[in-house]
Design a protein around this motif. Structure first.
Motif, mmCIF file in Angstrom:
data_model
loop_
_atom_site.group_PDB
_atom_site.id
_atom_site.type_symbol
_atom_site.label_atom_id
_atom_site.label_comp_id
_atom_site.label_asym_id
_atom_site.label_seq_id
_atom_site.Cartn_x
_atom_site.Cartn_y
_atom_site.Cartn_z
ATOM 1 N N PRO A 168 0.840 -1.204 0.000
ATOM 2 C CA PRO A 168 0.000 0.000 0.000
ATOM 3 C C PRO A 168 0.869 1.246 0.000
ATOM 4 O O PRO A 168 2.092 1.160 0.157
ATOM 5 N N SER A 169 0.235 2.418 -0.170
ATOM 6 C CA SER A 169 1.022 3.657 -0.160
ATOM 7 C C SER A 169 0.828 4.395 1.166
ATOM 8 O O SER A 169 1.582 4.183 2.105
ATOM 9 N N ALA A 170 -0.199 5.249 1.269
ATOM 10 C CA ALA A 170 -0.367 6.047 2.483
ATOM 11 C C ALA A 170 -1.838 6.343 2.711
ATOM 12 O O ALA A 170 -2.624 6.453 1.767
ATOM 13 N N GLY A 171 -2.214 6.488 3.963
ATOM 14 C CA GLY A 171 -3.594 6.814 4.314
ATOM 15 C C GLY A 171 -4.399 5.568 4.619
ATOM 16 O O GLY A 171 -4.239 4.532 3.971
ATOM 17 N N ILE A 172 -5.275 5.664 5.605
ATOM 18 C CA ILE A 172 -6.071 4.516 6.028
ATOM 19 C C ILE A 172 -7.005 4.044 4.922
ATOM 20 O O ILE A 172 -7.278 2.848 4.778
ATOM 21 N N GLY A 173 -7.467 4.970 4.074
ATOM 22 C CA GLY A 173 -8.357 4.598 2.982
ATOM 23 C C GLY A 173 -7.683 3.721 1.950
ATOM 24 O O GLY A 173 -8.331 2.904 1.292
ATOM 25 N N HIS A 174 -6.363 3.886 1.771
ATOM 26 C CA HIS A 174 -5.605 3.030 0.867
ATOM 27 C C HIS A 174 -5.139 1.765 1.580
ATOM 28 O O HIS A 174 -5.051 0.697 0.972
ATOM 29 N N HIS A 181 -1.456 20.898 -10.496
ATOM 30 C CA HIS A 181 -1.715 20.440 -9.134
ATOM 31 C C HIS A 181 -0.935 19.152 -8.900
ATOM 32 O O HIS A 181 -0.896 18.268 -9.750
ATOM 33 N N ILE A 182 -0.301 19.037 -7.748
ATOM 34 C CA ILE A 182 0.563 17.891 -7.487
ATOM 35 C C ILE A 182 -0.193 16.576 -7.587
ATOM 36 O O ILE A 182 0.321 15.581 -8.104
ATOM 37 N N PHE A 183 -1.455 16.534 -7.118
ATOM 38 C CA PHE A 183 -2.213 15.289 -7.185
ATOM 39 C C PHE A 183 -2.487 14.907 -8.632
ATOM 40 O O PHE A 183 -2.356 13.737 -9.025
ATOM 41 N N THR A 184 -2.850 15.893 -9.445
ATOM 42 C CA THR A 184 -3.130 15.638 -10.856
ATOM 43 C C THR A 184 -1.891 15.115 -11.570
ATOM 44 O O THR A 184 -1.954 14.155 -12.349
ATOM 45 N N LYS A 185 -0.760 15.732 -11.316
ATOM 46 C CA LYS A 185 0.482 15.312 -11.969
ATOM 47 C C LYS A 185 0.901 13.912 -11.526
ATOM 48 O O LYS A 185 1.327 13.084 -12.342
ATOM 49 N N MET A 186 0.757 13.624 -10.229
ATOM 50 C CA MET A 186 1.126 12.302 -9.733
ATOM 51 C C MET A 186 0.226 11.227 -10.327
ATOM 52 O O MET A 186 0.688 10.170 -10.767
ATOM 53 N N LEU A 187 -1.076 11.511 -10.331
ATOM 54 C CA LEU A 187 -2.013 10.519 -10.837
ATOM 55 C C LEU A 187 -1.834 10.294 -12.332
ATOM 56 O O LEU A 187 -1.927 9.169 -12.827
ATOM 57 N N ALA A 188 -1.535 11.371 -13.066
ATOM 58 C CA ALA A 188 -1.329 11.237 -14.508
ATOM 59 C C ALA A 188 -0.107 10.393 -14.818
ATOM 60 O O ALA A 188 -0.160 9.478 -15.659
ATOM 61 N N SER A 189 0.996 10.650 -14.145
ATOM 62 C CA SER A 189 2.225 9.904 -14.442
ATOM 63 C C SER A 189 2.089 8.443 -14.048
ATOM 64 O O SER A 189 2.561 7.540 -14.764
ATOM 65 N N ASN A 190 1.409 8.168 -12.948
ATOM 66 C CA ASN A 190 1.212 6.779 -12.538
ATOM 67 C C ASN A 190 0.183 6.081 -13.409
ATOM 68 O O ASN A 190 0.292 4.875 -13.672
ATOM 69 N N SER A 191 -0.825 6.819 -13.869
ATOM 70 C CA SER A 191 -1.820 6.220 -14.757
ATOM 71 C C SER A 191 -1.203 5.815 -16.086
ATOM 72 O O SER A 191 -1.561 4.784 -16.664
ATOM 73 N N ASP A 201 -1.392 20.042 2.366
ATOM 74 C CA ASP A 201 -2.141 18.821 2.633
ATOM 75 C C ASP A 201 -1.143 17.706 2.924
ATOM 76 O O ASP A 201 -0.359 17.321 2.055
ATOM 77 N N PRO A 202 -1.137 17.167 4.132
ATOM 78 C CA PRO A 202 -0.128 16.153 4.488
ATOM 79 C C PRO A 202 -0.228 14.897 3.634
ATOM 80 O O PRO A 202 0.775 14.228 3.396
ATOM 81 N N PHE A 203 -1.429 14.583 3.166
ATOM 82 C CA PHE A 203 -1.573 13.400 2.323
ATOM 83 C C PHE A 203 -0.964 13.618 0.944
ATOM 84 O O PHE A 203 -0.362 12.710 0.369
ATOM 85 N N MET A 204 -1.103 14.832 0.406
ATOM 86 C CA MET A 204 -0.479 15.113 -0.880
ATOM 87 C C MET A 204 1.042 15.036 -0.773
ATOM 88 O O MET A 204 1.719 14.502 -1.661
ATOM 89 N N TYR A 232 1.941 11.296 -0.518
ATOM 90 C CA TYR A 232 1.810 10.599 -1.793
ATOM 91 C C TYR A 232 2.976 10.952 -2.715
ATOM 92 O O TYR A 232 3.513 10.099 -3.433
ATOM 93 N N ASP A 233 3.346 12.224 -2.705
ATOM 94 C CA ASP A 233 4.459 12.669 -3.534
ATOM 95 C C ASP A 233 5.743 11.946 -3.134
ATOM 96 O O ASP A 233 6.481 11.426 -3.981
ATOM 97 N N ALA A 234 6.025 11.892 -1.844
ATOM 98 C CA ALA A 234 7.245 11.249 -1.364
ATOM 99 C C ALA A 234 7.233 9.751 -1.648
ATOM 100 O O ALA A 234 8.231 9.178 -2.081
ATOM 101 N N VAL A 235 6.085 9.101 -1.405
ATOM 102 C CA VAL A 235 5.973 7.660 -1.637
ATOM 103 C C VAL A 235 6.139 7.340 -3.116
ATOM 104 O O VAL A 235 6.834 6.389 -3.501
ATOM 105 N N SER A 236 5.505 8.145 -3.969
ATOM 106 C CA SER A 236 5.562 7.899 -5.399
ATOM 107 C C SER A 236 6.999 7.971 -5.907
ATOM 108 O O SER A 236 7.439 7.145 -6.710
ATOM 109 N N ARG A 237 7.746 8.954 -5.400
ATOM 110 C CA ARG A 237 9.121 9.116 -5.867
ATOM 111 C C ARG A 237 10.085 8.151 -5.191
ATOM 112 O O ARG A 237 11.234 8.011 -5.613
ATOM 113 N N SER A 238 9.649 7.464 -4.139
ATOM 114 C CA SER A 238 10.496 6.484 -3.462
ATOM 115 C C SER A 238 10.273 5.066 -3.970
ATOM 116 O O SER A 238 10.999 4.151 -3.575
ATOM 117 N N ALA A 239 9.280 4.868 -4.820
ATOM 118 C CA ALA A 239 8.864 3.513 -5.184
ATOM 119 C C ALA A 239 9.998 2.676 -5.751
ATOM 120 O O ALA A 239 10.145 1.500 -5.417
#
Length: 493
Positions: free
Chosen positions: A17-23, A215-225, A100-103, A106-113
């Motif tokens: 998983p990545s981060a957050g209880i929902g994930h 937006h950081i979320f949009t960019k992260m989701l786009a690159s991972n998608s 936003d601590p979740f953003m 997510y940014d840190a986790v995505s770049r650490s994968a």
């Protein structure tokens, strides 16, 4: 003759998983289901966790699943590349009070994968496959391919929201992950078309970050998608009868022609907590009539402002129903203060409603509450875990989406007959929803026999998906998925 249980080489699955209880929650449920299917499972957790709820859930899960291995990996990518300036709209919370601590996570986790694969390579036996979060895909794909380990992605939202986002983000995206700007044009009510087979989506249901390509979320989701094209399969916590049109469109490649195989295996089964405690709210529920209590919770991330909290309180009071209300005032639970609930709700509220309601300002075991016979309705922000938990139980829902995928999920709830959604209430903080309106909707959910009937039907269909004796679709999909991993064959959805 086939292999005996003692000689069969069961697959070793790494769950990431990545981060957050929902994930986290759907990954823990998948880990439990795979472990019950005789797979060797390793749970990979990125430390430190962002919230107390995550830490507690991981601890509870591991104590209840002694055969599941744990691999803790320290987060490598700090500080984030994105700005943490509170005035930077691309990183701030919905209230604009700071980053936003979740953003940031997510940014840190995505770049650490890509760094995580080194730790995976040390596991013995080597993983037969990895099930990862979408935020890890772009960093995982090539590194896992170099190790010869298949990568499957568990999506933590509805198939409808996934279809919307992948189409919006990928249809015109460039190879560097830059998406074309989505314009509001003249009207927020304008519909956005997804390819044939799916209903259109109003722009008012699209998360606001999607209108900002920077937006950081949009960019992260786009690159991972973009990286989804190279994974071995995409797994959903959903089921055929609940999202039939969307699942069919995905499997028939109508959304995007080159997506990998699609596997709906929901609702994911809750894992058994053998050390489950007795909570004060369960004792209170034991004293209430069947299906008389409305449960109100807006999930692990949603924090309402005090004015809206008080309107909701007045609405509950006016409705006359019994209620169990979980209040949250901060985005991250580590920041939650022990404020006076009476002060938060307005003087006298607790005294006036003490005969028919309780208010909780702490983490609760939601499944215990939804399983209780006294609970007859659920007000939810429409996080997908909550949607599936309600669907499993045929629980009537009042959908009150707050951010992210939740308006799209609310549409799914209403279309399936699980609940009602008042579209005019908008996003969190967008407008003040008045008590009288809230009270009317509450009474509608708790008193509608038709809604109770259709929601019950959803629960029956959810149960059938895991009926092994009658070809339950999710049971079959999971078995096929495990068999394919065991044999190393190409997956077919």
């Amino acid at each position: 003759m086939g292999e005996s249980a003692s000689t069969k080489n069961f697959p070793h699955i790494a769950i990431c998983p990545s981060a957050g209880i929902g994930h986290l929650v759907p990954f823990l449920r998948l880990a439990s289901m795979l472990s019950s299917s005789e797979c060797k499972v390793t749970l990979v957790t990125i430390q430190p966790t962002l919230s107390i709820a995550e830490t507690n859930q991981i601890s509870t899960f591991l104590s209840s699943h002694p055969h599941v291995n744990s691999l803790d990996i320290p987060l490598q990518c700090q500080p984030p590349l994105i700005s943490t300036n509170a005035n930077n709209a691309s990183t701030t919370t919905s209230k604009g009070s700071g980053p936003d601590p979740f953003m940031l996570r997510y940014d840190a986790v995505s770049r650490s994968a890509h760094l995580l694969t080194h730790h995976l390579s040390t596991l013995s036996p080597p993983p037969s496959a990895v099930f990862s979060d979408i935020m890890l895909v772009s960093g995982f794909n090539q590194a896992l391919a170099d190790l010869g380990i298949p990568n499957y992605v568990l999506i933590t939202t509805s198939t409808r929201f996934f279809s919307l986002t992948t189409y919006l983000l990928l249809e015109g995206a460039t190879q560097d992950g830059t998406m074309p700007k989505l314009e509001l044009n003249n009207s927020i009510d304008e519909e956005v078309e997804i390819p044939p087979g799916l209903a259109t989506v109003p722009k008012s249901s699209i998360p606001p970050p999607f209108f900002n390509p920077n937006h950081i979320f949009t960019k992260m989701l786009a690159s991972n998608s973009l990286a989804l094209y190279k994974v071995n399969g995409i797994v959903f916590n959903s089921f055929n009868s609940f999202e039939f049109e969307t699942i069919s469109a995905l499997q028939e490649r109508k959304v995007l022609s080159n997506l990998p195989p699609i596997f709906p295996i929901g609702p994911l089964k809750p894992f058994v907590n053998e050390k489950q405690g007795v909570y004060p709210y369960t004792k209170w529920l034991d004293e209430q009539p069947d299906k008389s209590v409305l449960y109100i919770s807006f999930g692990s991330r949603t924090a309402m402002n005090q004015e809206q909290i008080q309107e909701l309180g007045v609405g509950l009071e006016k409705s006359g129903v019994r209620f169990l209300w979980v209040i949250k005032t901060t985005t991250v639970d580590k920041d939650e203060k022990v404020d006076s609930v009476d002060e938060l709700l307005g003087e006298g509220f607790l005294d006036r409603t003490k005969e028919r309601g309780i208010v909780v300002k702490e983490w609760v075991d939601q499944e215990v509450i939804l399983d209780h016979p006294a609970v007859g309705g659920f007000v939810t922000q429409c996080g997908w875990n909550s949607v599936m938990e309600a669907a499993q139980r045929g629980m009537p829902v009042l959908a009150w989406p707050q951010h992210g995928d939740q308006k799209v999920n609310a549409w799914v709830i209403q279309k399936a007959g699980l609940g009602v959604w008042e579209k005019e209430w908008g996003w969190v903080g967008q407008k003040l929803v008045k008590a009288e309106v809230i009270a009317d909707k509450i009474k509608e959910v708790m008193n509608s026999e038709e809604l109770r009937r259709t929601a019950s039907k959803v629960g029956e269909e959810a149960g059938k998906t895991w009926d092994a004796n009658n070809g339950g679709s999710s049971n079959r999909m999971l078995n096929n998925l495990i068999s394919s991993i065991e044999s190393g064959t190409n997956l077919k959805s």
